[in-house]
Write an enzyme that holds these catalytic residues in place. Structure first.
Site, PDB file in Angstrom:
ATOM      1  N   LYS A  90       0.854  -1.191   0.000  1.00 62.63           N
ATOM      2  CA  LYS A  90       0.000   0.000   0.000  1.00 62.63           C
ATOM      3  C   LYS A  90       0.883   1.231   0.000  1.00 62.63           C
ATOM      4  CE  LYS A  90      -3.892   2.215   0.272  1.00 62.63           C
ATOM      5  NZ  LYS A  90      -3.447   2.942  -0.941  1.00 62.63           N
ATOM      6  N   GLN A 111       7.193   4.141   3.991  1.00 64.90           N
ATOM      7  CA  GLN A 111       5.789   3.716   4.003  1.00 64.90           C
ATOM      8  C   GLN A 111       5.596   2.437   4.825  1.00 64.90           C
ATOM      9  OE1 GLN A 111       3.800   5.745   1.607  1.00 64.90           O
ATOM     10  NE2 GLN A 111       2.142   5.126   2.952  1.00 64.90           N
ATOM     11  N   LYS A 114       5.395   3.565   8.434  1.00 64.76           N
ATOM     12  CA  LYS A 114       4.198   4.407   8.595  1.00 64.76           C
ATOM     13  C   LYS A 114       2.942   3.547   8.625  1.00 64.76           C
ATOM     14  CE  LYS A 114       3.986   7.749   5.572  1.00 64.76           C
ATOM     15  NZ  LYS A 114       3.644   8.635   4.423  1.00 64.76           N
ATOM     16  N   LYS A 126       5.551   2.117  -2.966  1.00 65.08           N
ATOM     17  CA  LYS A 126       5.446   3.446  -3.579  1.00 65.08           C
ATOM     18  C   LYS A 126       5.715   3.285  -5.066  1.00 65.08           C
ATOM     19  CE  LYS A 126       4.786   7.774  -2.331  1.00 65.08           C
ATOM     20  NZ  LYS A 126       4.119   8.275  -1.106  1.00 65.08           N
ATOM     21  N   GLY A 165      -2.715   8.357  -4.270  1.00 70.09           N
ATOM     22  CA  GLY A 165      -2.075   9.580  -4.756  1.00 70.09           C
ATOM     23  C   GLY A 165      -0.852   9.970  -3.942  1.00 70.09           C
ATOM     24  N   ASP A 166      -0.105  10.900  -4.481  1.00 68.09           N
ATOM     25  CA  ASP A 166       1.007  11.574  -3.795  1.00 68.09           C
ATOM     26  C   ASP A 166       1.245  12.838  -4.617  1.00 68.09           C
ATOM     27  OD1 ASP A 166       3.164  11.071  -1.569  1.00 68.09           O
ATOM     28  OD2 ASP A 166       4.334  11.773  -3.257  1.00 68.09           O
ATOM     29  N   THR A 209      -4.695  13.616   5.155  1.00 69.09           N
ATOM     30  CA  THR A 209      -3.288  13.811   5.524  1.00 69.09           C
ATOM     31  C   THR A 209      -3.114  15.122   6.298  1.00 69.09           C
ATOM     32  OG1 THR A 209      -2.715  12.608   3.526  1.00 69.09           O
ATOM     33  CG2 THR A 209      -0.922  13.733   4.659  1.00 69.09           C
ATOM     34  N   ASN A 240      -2.471  19.239  -1.837  1.00 72.33           N
ATOM     35  CA  ASN A 240      -3.473  18.531  -1.037  1.00 72.33           C
ATOM     36  C   ASN A 240      -3.186  18.629   0.468  1.00 72.33           C
ATOM     37  OD1 ASN A 240      -3.908  15.657   0.396  1.00 72.33           O
ATOM     38  ND2 ASN A 240      -5.661  16.165  -0.864  1.00 72.33           N
ATOM     39  N   SER A 385      -6.880   5.788   3.687  1.00 75.49           N
ATOM     40  CA  SER A 385      -6.900   4.866   2.546  1.00 75.49           C
ATOM     41  C   SER A 385      -7.254   3.465   3.030  1.00 75.49           C
ATOM     42  CB  SER A 385      -5.531   4.815   1.867  1.00 75.49           C
ATOM     43  OG  SER A 385      -5.348   5.912   1.014  1.00 75.49           O
TER      44      SER A 385
END
Ligand code: NDP
Ligand code: 2IT
Length: 453
Positions: A90, A111, A114, A126, A165-166, A209, A240, A385
């Protein structure tokens, strides 16, 4: 640097040359993990960290597409599937010209820890491309996304790998990517998160976020009996994460005085209130314009263009109590960190991934301020997410209040894990060790359970 970290870093640099961001991310976590290895040698003999720094799988592919003039363009696509010990891979997709294998490996590595901290069952990944969405038409972005998905669809799925997204990937891009996946696989599934609300998306995911980074700051402040009420805040970026940080800081009674993009920043002494924020959202999300225009629209603001010759970023040199770096990696160096302290900042909550250089982190940690590293402070995005994945599996949407409540509880839980773990490993108040070790232990224990994975 301990001997263990020196030895690991020699190996990492030799094996992964020209990936400085990856080296940086690994070195920081290695310092924390060496405390775990000292206390619990079973992780050392199982070489858990040594396995964690090797991606489970790296996918690289050609992304050819045709621009509006009929000319052929070629970009490179990537997906780094870093670790799947606690759940399907993810993590987001980044479309930006600065994207390289090393940048995405640092992001995939972060990630893993996290996602572990969120309490939800998600592995780490990622992906992205060196494609630059700036200045492209909607049709060009659509054709690029379709070609990108043609290269990626075989390797992802709702129980395998769930991108989101990023930087450079928002609701528009997720829509095009989802449409192409559905066409290729002939399945309507939760293969991506950040989807539109009419087709499987979750309420609060766009906000998550920024809201999460603000909840994390509020938790850190609460350890000193304080709140965000009346606090002046510096925010970088205007995408964002930055936008919804401003919204939540305003709701909690704080005042945000800065925003930026890659060309420069604005300082608005009177604060970016809800009306001005709505204007910024229209500027950035609809017109896709530059933050410089803010200073033309609102006379209370001053615009400063970015000066690449400067050895610091003047955005971080204003009086405030809190800072929310929310643009990109390494945007706060040691000099910026010292400026922040000199201006009265004692609470830093990282909305971006690795926005502070190692020297900058040392300045914060040595000063004993409330410093929330990205893998803890910005985990609200991926956590929500995860909540989108739960709703997709149940085929039942939750209300805004339900998702926001869960997000807020998750951020409190991450904060508690950081504080308790830092205490347990002899470094009270050190959220860097708390986040790195807290994230590590869950993944490490899962790997021990699963044999030589
Ligand atoms: P967006 O694309 O929405 O916004 C990015 C913002 O940062 C823009 O204002 C952009 O300016 C600026 N920016 C990007 N690259 C640079 C650069 N090299 N130098 C200066 N400014 C730059 O992205 P997000 O808001 O989603 O992401 C921001 C950060 O938050 C990233 O570090 C991301 O990894 C992290 N993050 C995002 C999450 C999410 O859910 N979206 C979750 C967790 C972390 P310009 O428009 O000029 O490019
Ligand atoms: O860095 C991140 O955590 C994200 N870009 C969000 C990832 C996700 O899967 O929601």
């Amino acid at each position: 640097m301990s001997d263990y970290v020196k030895e690991i870093m020699l190996r990492v640099s030799a094996k992964n040359p020209a990936e400085p961001e990856f080296h940086q991310a690994v070195a920081e976590v290695a310092e924390s993990v060496s405390l775990v290895y000292d206390k619990y040698p079973e992780y050392r003999s199982a070489q858990i960290f040594e396995r964690l720094i090797e991606p489970e799988r790296v996918i690289m592919f050609r992304v050819p597409w045709m621009d509006d003039r009929g000319e052929i363009q070629i970009n490179r696509g990537y997906r780094i599937q870093m670790n799947s010990a606690i759940g399907p891979y993810k993590g987001g997709l980044r479309f930006h010209p600065s994207v390289t294998l090393g940048v995405l490996k640092f992001l995939a590595f972060e990630q893993v820890f996290k996602n572990s901290l969120t309490t939800l069952p998600m592995g780490g990944a990622k992906g992205g491309s060196d494609f630059d969405p700036k200045g492209k038409s909607d049709n060009e972005v659509m054709r690029f996304c379709q070609s990108f998905m043609n290269g990626l669809f075989r390797y992802i799925g709702p129980d395998t790998d769930v991108p989101a997204g990023d930087i450079g990937v928002g609701g528009r891009e997720i829509g095009y990517l989802f449409g192409q996946y559905k066409k290729l696989v002939n399945e309507f599934t939760g293969v991506l998160t950040g989807k539109g609300l009419n087709w499987g998306g979750s309420l609060i995911r766009p906000e998550a976020t920024g809201y999460g980074a603000t909840y994390f700051a509020a938790e850190m402040l609460s350890t000193r009996g304080e709140t965000l009420e009346g606090k002046t805040c510096l925010v970088s970026g205007s995408g964002n994460v930055a936008q919804y940080t401003v919204e939540k800081v305003n709701q909690l009674g704080g005042k945000v005085v800065t925003l930026s993009d890659s060309n420069g920043y604005i300082y608005d002494e009177e604060g970016i209130d809800a009306k001005k924020l709505a204007w910024v959202m229209e500027l950035k999300n609809v017109r896709r314009g530059r933050i410089q225009e803010y200073a033309d629209a609102f006379k209370t603001a001053v615009y400063t263009p970015l000066d690449p010759k400067l050895d610091h970023n003047p955005l971080w040199n204003h009086k405030a109590q809190c800072a929310f770096p929310s643009a990109t990696q390494n945007e706060i160096n040691a000099r910026d960190a010292r400026h922040l302290l000199a201006n009265g900042v004692y609470c830093v909550s990282e909305g971006a991934n690795m926005p502070t250089t190692p020297e900058g982190v040392k300045v914060f940690v040595d000063a004993g301020i409330l410093y929330g590293p990205g893998k803890a402070a910005n985990a609200g995005g991926v956590a929500t997410s995860g909540l989108e994945m739960s709703q997709n599996s149940m085929r039942l949407p939750w209300t805004r209040e339900e998702v926001d409540q869960r997000l807020s509880l998750i951020m409190k839980s991450i904060h508690r894990t950081c504080v308790e773990t830092a205490d347990q490993f002899g470094t009270p108040g050190n959220y860097v060790n708390g986040a790195n070790i807290g994230g590590f232990l869950k993944v490490a224990n899962a790997m021990l359970d699963q044999g030589l994975v």
